[in-house]
Structures are given as structure tokens and as C-alpha cells.
Design an enzyme around this catalytic site. Structure first.
Site, PDB file in Angstrom:
ATOM      1  N   ASP A  70       0.768  -1.241  -0.016  1.00 17.65           N
ATOM      2  CA  ASP A  70      -0.015  -0.111   0.263  1.00 17.65           C
ATOM      3  C   ASP A  70       0.742   1.308   0.170  1.00 17.65           C
ATOM      4  O   ASP A  70       0.386   2.316  -0.429  1.00 17.65           O
ATOM      5  CB  ASP A  70      -0.998  -0.181   1.137  1.00 17.65           C
ATOM      6  N   ASP A 481       3.644   1.398  13.033  1.00 21.38           N
ATOM      7  CA  ASP A 481       2.900   0.123  12.754  1.00 21.38           C
ATOM      8  C   ASP A 481       3.620  -1.038  13.666  1.00 21.38           C
ATOM      9  O   ASP A 481       2.978  -1.915  14.452  1.00 21.38           O
ATOM     10  CB  ASP A 481       2.735  -0.433  11.719  1.00 21.38           C
TER      11      ASP A 481
END
Length: 885
Positions: A70, A481
Site C-alpha cells: 500500500d 505500526d
């Protein structure tokens, strides 16, 4: 495997894409070498780290497969090494958004051809439009066609697809489903030019959150997949029947039977769902569709699987569980091309207790699951997991049943059975690519083995980097993350990310310059402390306490000796503490949200920057005073660092294209700054080992110099610069962090927003090449102060100050002594050392080799002792005996 993806570049660029200016030397002295030095570039291995929403196998050539990420580009599978090769590292600074891959297509007629639809955000975070990249050499090189609209590789709905598809009979024809109400697009010249399919009846209407005002969650997810029925065409003639998925819960699937001339809503289809995937089994004549009530990739409550008989128009609900029992949507969907009655699907949005994978060998009539409950909460798995190649995938967790670690996955929107090998399956998660090569064990009742199939695919967003001068860690990273890692070997995957606490995102980290065993990091966490400390060089951690009001990590700075810390967290003002943060006090004189750093020599000096103002504290962070320095960038897109070994030597980079932008240098602790005239734009600054013979550490920056964007190095304090990357190695956005290695000349660590931690090594042996500098032979008088600063049972810490009391400058030094009681050295900072028995030799590390007459240099070490810890009685520099005090 986190629920969100970090928006590093987006947030930084939302305030205006950074630009810059130069080192403030006279214009006639500015020299720039634009030709790249000879550098070798690699990743500090993490393996994975981000969401892989698409895996695509070529249907005509065995072992040819691609993965899209992504934010981190696209990759091609290398069967011989079982690794992934990055394909989009050539994307430059101005096109950073093209590292987000919204879709990918591989040509089965001509397998050398591959296409990527690129663009990261459809809102204002990404200033550029999307593009179609086309390659005739499997992604080794690309040509580009700019689109008149944006694409959203990191937008909601990015796991649906594929939006980009090649006509399997006439490969010059491609279709692209666009977001944001832009409709369906077609190319008839192999992707060179594109036009909207004007008669396509539905541009989509589904948005994740209509109340969102950022343009992110309220964007129309648009046209989401295209599937051809290759039976309805012949080689060289366009395929007649085409199915298209649209983000519209009432009208999710459309069909054309005349090559796209006319379109109609597929009759009898269910409503109330979005069609995430549409996969056609041409042998049995079934179109399989995976439905979810949300767009994904991390939301989804209810779901269904439907089978459409293309010959009769009959719909059959083949959901493996009743709709009422789903709490996840279906998305990952694949047909075994060797055995088309076999298909698999994923329940993509089940975080707890785990994702679920379903398999049918009778076209969906019956299903089995990857795991089942025996007696709740106990599970029986059809698989075993081996994450020994990426052990951090356990997250250091110890969950209670039915949760397990490592998880089978989450955000599992991509699952593909190898079209040439029924035993191989790969699927993407929010953290890695998993796969198996004995999949058919599932059907025989024996367990199949799942392992990471991700080596070479690096997809982390890097927010901070630090390379200490000593200790076992070569590199500390702060990541989005997954928190970050301590690398002791850049070629190996670390066993675990930082834990205790395990931040979702590490926003800032630092080590004590003269005591690198002391490390601090801050970050974001749903609940728990936002700061953590280590006293063993980052090997182990313990959480600190938060001042009232803290909501996020912000930035943090460690005193040079580790005795205190200054923290500028999100949610409250700047704070300071002595020790390890058991209590905090508010700093005065500095605004909330300031960026903070420490002087690397004076333990009580800290610096800050906010909105064009530079701040200085000389009392350990208790009070700050605004500097009189002017001409600095007015915004907050700034990064600055203090030079190790020299008090008050500060470099500051940053700015914006619509204002002041560049690189500044202060030699008086921020009282004044000089702007470098040979740097147009700069966004990061870092220091590394000095070149042989140089009197100053090597500078590194991500900058625009001489009209060229790149990674630059200076070995002469910014007087001249050499671009050390090249056009094939640009990695999009590199503006968050950079650091050299204080122990290896020429080595530089570069942050990226999705391609992980990049490091480069130079072939420039003139700089030392990372080797040991020749033993210096300084002449003249010297003096030594040896001070034991801390002592405990079996161990101690000492500081050594070496002074040049002669009349000539030293260009390097080597100090020798003998321990009287058999002491041994453990770790040294600001020097290199050897020890043989009682004899010790300490020498300069490059950047502190030049010692002027009347000046001194300091280094420190930790050691071991037993019985007694008597100080050495004599020290020598070369043959010269030093005065001891």
C-alpha cells in the site's frame, strides 16, 4: 499487522512539501559532485512489516508472481532464491506518492510485460495525480503515463481488486477501475493512452465514513475490480464478456457481453454488500464473488460468498458459515487452476481471535476451515506455523486461548493459489506474506506448514534512526505500526521488535552519547506508557511513567551522559526528568509540540525548535530560552541534531517550498545560525565516521543540491557535497531521518516511507572504507585525567580526558596504559580500543582525531574488576609519557 497504516509522508507533506537551501559558505566555495559515488544499497533486514493487499501470479509462465504494497512499492518473486525483488526504487522525491500501488497486472500473452497503477492518496495529502507504469522487462525499467485523477494505494478499500486488468486475448487492451467517482477507464495501446469508458453506468457511491472531512475516509471507493471471461474471445481479438465490481451495495457487479460497448447490472445479484473480489472459473463456468458489508481492509462485519453460473445466470449462496455467524467480511479469493473445483477464501477482518481461511474442493458446496474449535476456547489447527525466519511475528505475546501467537494473520485480503502448483499458496497480511508449499495436506487430513514468504519485501515506514558509537547495537530504528528494532547484524532479521512496552509506532528515540547503554524511545500506544528506557544498549526495556495529558510519543532527547531526559510528547507541554522518568516536571520557556534534542557533550544542555524559533536549556531542560537566531524556517517541518564530540555544534535542516528552506549550521549552541549557500533544500541531517585525514565527522543529508534531489555526503563540513545514491535508488520519500555510522566510514542509514531502512556502503577507500585508520604518531607533551565516575560490585565506569599540551596539533592519537589489578574493558565510546592482558590501547574514532595545541579530547568506558580497582599510574601517547592528574 496493525489496524492502520502509518501516514508518515502524508502528514509531513500536508503542511506543504518540503524544499530547501544550502550550507552557508561563500558561493564561490560551493562545490557539488552530482555524479554518484559508488555505493551499494541494501535493506537492514526486517522482512515485511506492512500490509500486502495484492498478490498476482502470471497465468502462462510458471513461478512468475508479483506483490503490491500500500505504501512500499511493488515486488517480483525470484524463485531461485525464494525472495522478492523491489521494482519501484527508482521513484523519486517529487513522485513519492507513486510508491503506493493501487493495482498490478501481469500479461499472460507476453509475460515480460507488467503494469502498475500507482498513487497513494486521493485527497490533498498527495499533491500528485496517479499514473500507470508499464514495463516490458518485468519491472526492471518503467515508462509512465500520468492520469488525470488520483489513485489510492493507501486508501480505504485498497484490498479490493484487482482494479487493473489486461485482456487475456488481446493484450493491448487494459481496463482500470478508478476511485473518487472517476469511473472505468480503458487503454487500447498497451497502457500508453487512456480514456474513460463513457457508457459505463456506475462510478460507485460507497464511502467508509461520510462524516470525515479529511478526504480520506469519505472518498468514493469507486470501481474496484475487472475480470475477463477468456472463453468469449480468441487470440488477437478482444474478449467479449467482462465483469466489473463497483463499490455500490445495491449494484455491485456489472457485465458487458460485447467487449465493453454496452454494460448492464448483473441480474439477480444480492444487495447490501460490496463485492471485494470476482474470480472466474472458466472450466466449470462459475464466477465466484467475495462480499463484505464494508470496504476494508480492517473493517468488516458481515460477509457472504456467492457463486454465479455464467451459462444460466443462477446465483448460489456458498457461504461457509451463516451470515448471522460472521463478524468479518470475505475478501481473499482464489481458484486452483490445476483443479478448478477447489477454491479458497479468507475472512479478512477478524483480528480476534484470528483470521480464518476456508477451503472447498467441490466448487463451494462444502467447506473446511484452517482452524476449528474443539471445546471453546481450545482450537484445532489444520496447519503448523514456522516463523523462525521472522520471529518477531509473535509480537512477543503470550495470549490466552482461543488467541494464539503467531496469528494466522489479519487484513488477509490477498490469497492466491499458484496456478501451476496446487501445493503452493501465498497470502498477504497486515505484516507479512505467508505461504505454504504443501497445501494439499489440508485435504488429506495432515497438517500443512505455513511460513513467511517475504524475504526481500521490506515495507516499514521509518520515523527515526540512531547509530551508537559503541555497544552491540549497530542501529536503532523507530518504525510505524511495528515499533522498531535493535539491529546487531544488518543482514539478519532481529528476533523481536521493542517490547515492554510494545508501541504501535515509535515516533522518536535517542541514546546517551557518552553512555550508549542508556537508550530512550517514545511512541504511540492505545493504553500504557508512551516512553520506555533501556540500560543495556536496547537489549531490554522497561516502561516509564507518563506526565498528565500525554496522548502520543512526540520527540525525546537523552542527556549526553544519560543522567536526564527531555520529552516533548503529544497532548501536553515539554517535560524533563532526572533518572528514568518516575516523575516529570514541566519545562518553562518552550512551547508545547517543540522538537527536542540534546547536546552530545554537555549533559545539561538541551535544544528545541518550534515555529521558526530555536530554544536552548543549560539547566537540564528545566528552563529554555529563545535564541536570537533569525532566518530559520517558519514551519515545523524541521529536523536538527547536535554533533558528537563538540559542545554547541548544531545542524538544522528543513523548511518548505513556499518559504525558507535549507541547511543551517551553528557553532555557538544555537545563538546564531549560518545558512549553507550550496544546499537548495534539505530535510534531514546526520553524522558518521570522518574520512581519513578529515578533522570533522562526515555529514549526510536527504537534500536538493545543484538542482538534483538525492542523498548527499560531505567530508569537509559542508564545503562540498557528493550525491551517493543514483536515479535507480531513490525510494520516494526519504525526509524523516538519516544517520551515518560512527564506526564505519561511508555507511549511511536512510529512512523511507514504506521501503524500510535502507543502508549504503561506499567503495571509497580514500575515506577509510570502514576500516581502521593508521596508528597516529603525535608528538609533543600530553596530559591525562582518569576518573572513575561510577563503581559497583564487579563493574565500573571511567572517563578519560586526554589533553594536547604541546605546541603542535595532532591529526590522530593513540593512548596506552596498563591496568594494575587485571581490570578488563567492556564497552568504549568515542574511541576504539584493543586490550592484551593488562595493556590497553585506545585511539581516536576519526571524527575526534584532530586535537589542536591546548585542546583536549574525552572518551569513556565500562570495565570489570575484582579485588581492587586501582587507577593506572602511567599513560603514553606514542613514546611520550603524559602527565597524570
Amino acid at each position: 499487522m496493525r489496524r492502520t497504516r502509518i501516514l508518515t509522508a502524508a502528514l509531513a507533506l500536508a503542511a506543504g512539501l518540503l524544499a530547501g537551501t544550502p550550507p552557508a559558505l561563500a558561493a564561490d566555495s560551493a562545490r557539488v559532485a552530482i555524479a554518484a559515488d559508488s555505493y551499494t544499497w541494501k535493506n537492514a533486514r526486517i522482512d515485511g512489516g506492512g500490509f500486502v493487499p495484492g498478490i498476482v501470479f502470471n497465468r502462462s509462465e510458471k513461478n512468475l508472481a508479483y506483490a503490491r504494497t500500500d505504501i512500499g512499492g511493488a515486488y517480483r518473486w525470484q524463485e531461485s532464491s525464494k525472495t522478492w525483488t523491489p521494482l519501484l526504487d527508482s521513484i523519486g522525491w517529487n513522485d513519492w506518492g507513486h510508491t503506493g500501488v493501487a493495482s498490478l497486472a501481469t500479461d499472460s500473452v507476453n509475460p515480460d510485460r507488467v503494469y502498475a497503477a500507482v498513487g497513494t492518496y486521493t485527497n490533498s495529502w498527495d499533491p500528485g495525480n496517479g499514473a500507470i507504469l508499464r514495463s516490458s522487462d518485468r519491472g526492471a525499467s518503467w515508462a509512465k503515463t500520468d492520469l488525470p485523477f488520483k489513485l489510492g494505494g493507501n486508501m480505504p478499500g485498497r484490498g479490493m481488486g484487482e482494479r487493473l486488468a489486461i485482456d487475456p486475448n488481446k493484450n493491448s487492451v487494459l481496463y482500470l477501475g478508478a476511485p473518487s467517482g472517476k469511473g472505468l477507464w480503458r487503454s487500447t495501446d498497451s497502457g500508453v493512452t487512456w480514456s474513460q469508458v463513457a457508457n459505463f453506468p456506475n462510478v460507485g457511491n460507497y464511502v467508509q465514513d461520510p462524516s470525515d472531512t479529511s478526504g480520506y475516509a469519505n472518498d468514493n471507493q469507486g470501481v474496484v475490480w475487472v475480470t475477463f471471461d477468456e472463453r468469449t474471445g480468441s487470440a488477437g481479438s478482444a474478449t467479449g464478456t467482462i465483469y466489473v465490481g463497483v463499490a455500490d451495495k445495491d449494484n455491485a457487479v456489472y457485465r458487458s457481453t460485447d467487449g465493453g460497448a454496452t454494460w448492464s447490472r448483473l441480474a439477480g445479484q444480492p444487495t447490501g454488500y460490496l463485492a471485494h473480489k470476482g474470480v472466474l472459473d472458466t472450466v466449470n463456468g462459475y464466477l465466484y464473488i467475495a462480499y463484505s458489508d464494508k470496504g476494508g481492509p480492517y473493517d468488516g462485519g458481515k460477509g457472504r460468498l456467492l457463486r454465479y453460473a455464467t451459462a444460466t445466470g443462477t446465483w448460489t449462496d456458498i457461504s461457509p458459515v451463516a451470515e448471522a455467524d460472521t463478524y468479518y467480511g470475505f475478501s481473499g479469493l482464489s481458484v486452483d487452476r490445476q483443479d478448478p473445483g477447489t477454491l479458497m477464501a479468507t475472512g479478512y477482518s477478524s483480528w480476534w481471535p484470528d483470521t480464518q481461511i476456508f477451503r472447498s474442493t467441490d466448487s463451494g458446496a462444502t467447506w473446511t476451515r484452517a482452524w476449528d474449535y474443539t471445546s471453546y476456547p481450545n482450537r484445532s489447527n489444520r496447519y503448523t506455523m514456522d516463523v523462525s525466519s521472522s520471529p518477531w511475528l509473535t509480537w512477543g505475546a503470550n495470549p490466552s486461548p482461543p488467541e494464539q501467537t503467531p496469528k494466522l494473520g489479519w487484513m488477509t485480503e490477498a490469497l492466491e493459489i499458484d496456478p501451476f502448483n496446487s501445493n503452493r499458496m501465498m497470502y498477504g497480511t497486515g505484516a507479512t506474506v505467508y505461504g505454504t508449499e504443501n497445501l494439499t495436506n489440508w485435504d488429506s487430513g495432515s497438517q500443512f506448514t505455513i511460513k513467511p514468504m517475504v524475504r526481500g519485501l521490506e515495507e516499514t515506514a521509518v520515523l527515526d534512526l540512531a547509530s551508537p558509537p559503541s555497544g552491540g547495537a549497530q542501529l536503532f530504528s523507530g518504525l510505524g505500526d511495528i515499533g522498531g528494532f535493535r539491529h546487531t547484524d544488518l543482514t539478519k532479521v532481529p528476533a523481536m521488535m521493542y517490547t515492554q512496552p510494545n508501541f504501535t509506532t515509535t515516533t522518536s528515540l535517542d541514546f546517551a552519547e557518552t553512555n550508549p547503554n542508556t537508550v530512550v524511545r517514545v511512541g504511540n500506544l492505545d493504553s500504557g506508557p508512551h516512553i520506555a528506557f533501556s540500560t543495556d544498549n536496547g537489549a531490554n526495556w522497561f516502561g516509564g511513567s507518563d506526565p498528565s495529558g500525554v496522548s502520543g510519543g512526540g520527540t525525546v532527547a537523552a542527556a549526553s551522559d544519560g543522567s536526564r531526559f527531555v520529552w516533548s510528547p503529544a497532548g501536553t507541554g515539554v517535560q524533563y526528568t532526572t533518572g528514568f522518568g518516575s516523575s516529570w516536571a514541566a519545562s518553562s520557556g518552550i512551547p508545547a509540540g517543540a522538537i527536542v534534542e540534546s547536546d552530545r557533550v554537555d549533559a545539561k544542555t538541551f535544544y528545541g525548535f518550534k515555529s521558526g524559533k530555536f530554544y536552548v536549556s543549560t539547566d537540564g531542560g528545566a528552563t529554555f530560552t529563545a535564541s536570537a537566531a533569525t532566518g530559520l524556517p517558519s514551519g515545523d517541518t524541521v529536523r536538527f541534531k547536535a554533533l558528537p564530540g563538540t559542545k554547541g555544534d548544531v545542524w538544522l535542516a528543513g523548511g518548505a517550498t513556499d518559504g525558507t528552506y535549507g541547511l543551517w549550521h551553528s557553532t555557538n549552541g544555537g545563538t546564531s545560525f549560518t545558512k549553507l549557500s550550496n544546499v537548495e533544500q534539505a530535510d534531514t541531517i546526520g553524522f558518521g565516521k570522518a574520512a581519513t585525514g578529515a578533522s570533522y565527522q562526515t555529514l549526510y543529508t536527504s537534500a536538493k543540491i545543484g538542482g538534483v534531489r538525492g542523498i548527499f555526503r560531505s567530508t569537509d563540513q559542508g564545503s562540498s557535497w557528493t550525491r551517493i545514491n543514483d536515479d535507480a535508488h531513490q525510494w520516494g520519500w526519504t525526509g524523516d531521518a538519516i544517520t551515518g555510522d560512527p564506526r564505519v566510514y561511508g555507511r549511511v542509514y536512510v529512512s523511507t516511507n514504506g521501503r524500510g531502512v535502507i543502508y549504503g556502503d561506499s567503495s571509497d577507500s580514500g575515506g577509510g572504507g570502514g576500516g581502521t585508520d593508521p596508528t597516529p604518531t603525535p608528538t609533543g607533551a600530553c596530559a591525562v585525567t582518569y576518573k572513575i565516575t561510577n563503581q559497583w560490585s564487579g563493574g565500573f565506569q571511567a572517563d578519560v580526558q586526554l589533553s594536547n599540551t604541546g605546541s603542535s596539533a595532532w591529526s590522530g592519537w593513540s593512548l596506552g596504559w596498563s591496568f594494575p589489578d587485571g581490570q578488563t574493558i567492556g564497552q568504549v565510546w568515542n574511541a576504539e580500543y584493543t586490550q592484551s592482558g593488562a595493556a590497553v590501547t585506545a585511539k581516536n574514532v576519526g571524527w575526534n582525531g584532530n586535537v589542536a595545541s591546548g585542546s583536549s579530547v574525552s572518551f569513556g568506558f565500562t570495565g570489570n574488576w575484582s579485588g581492587s580497582n586501582t587507577k593506572p599510574a602511567a599513560f603514553k601517547v606514542g613514546d611520550q609519557t603524559c602527565k597524570v592528574s
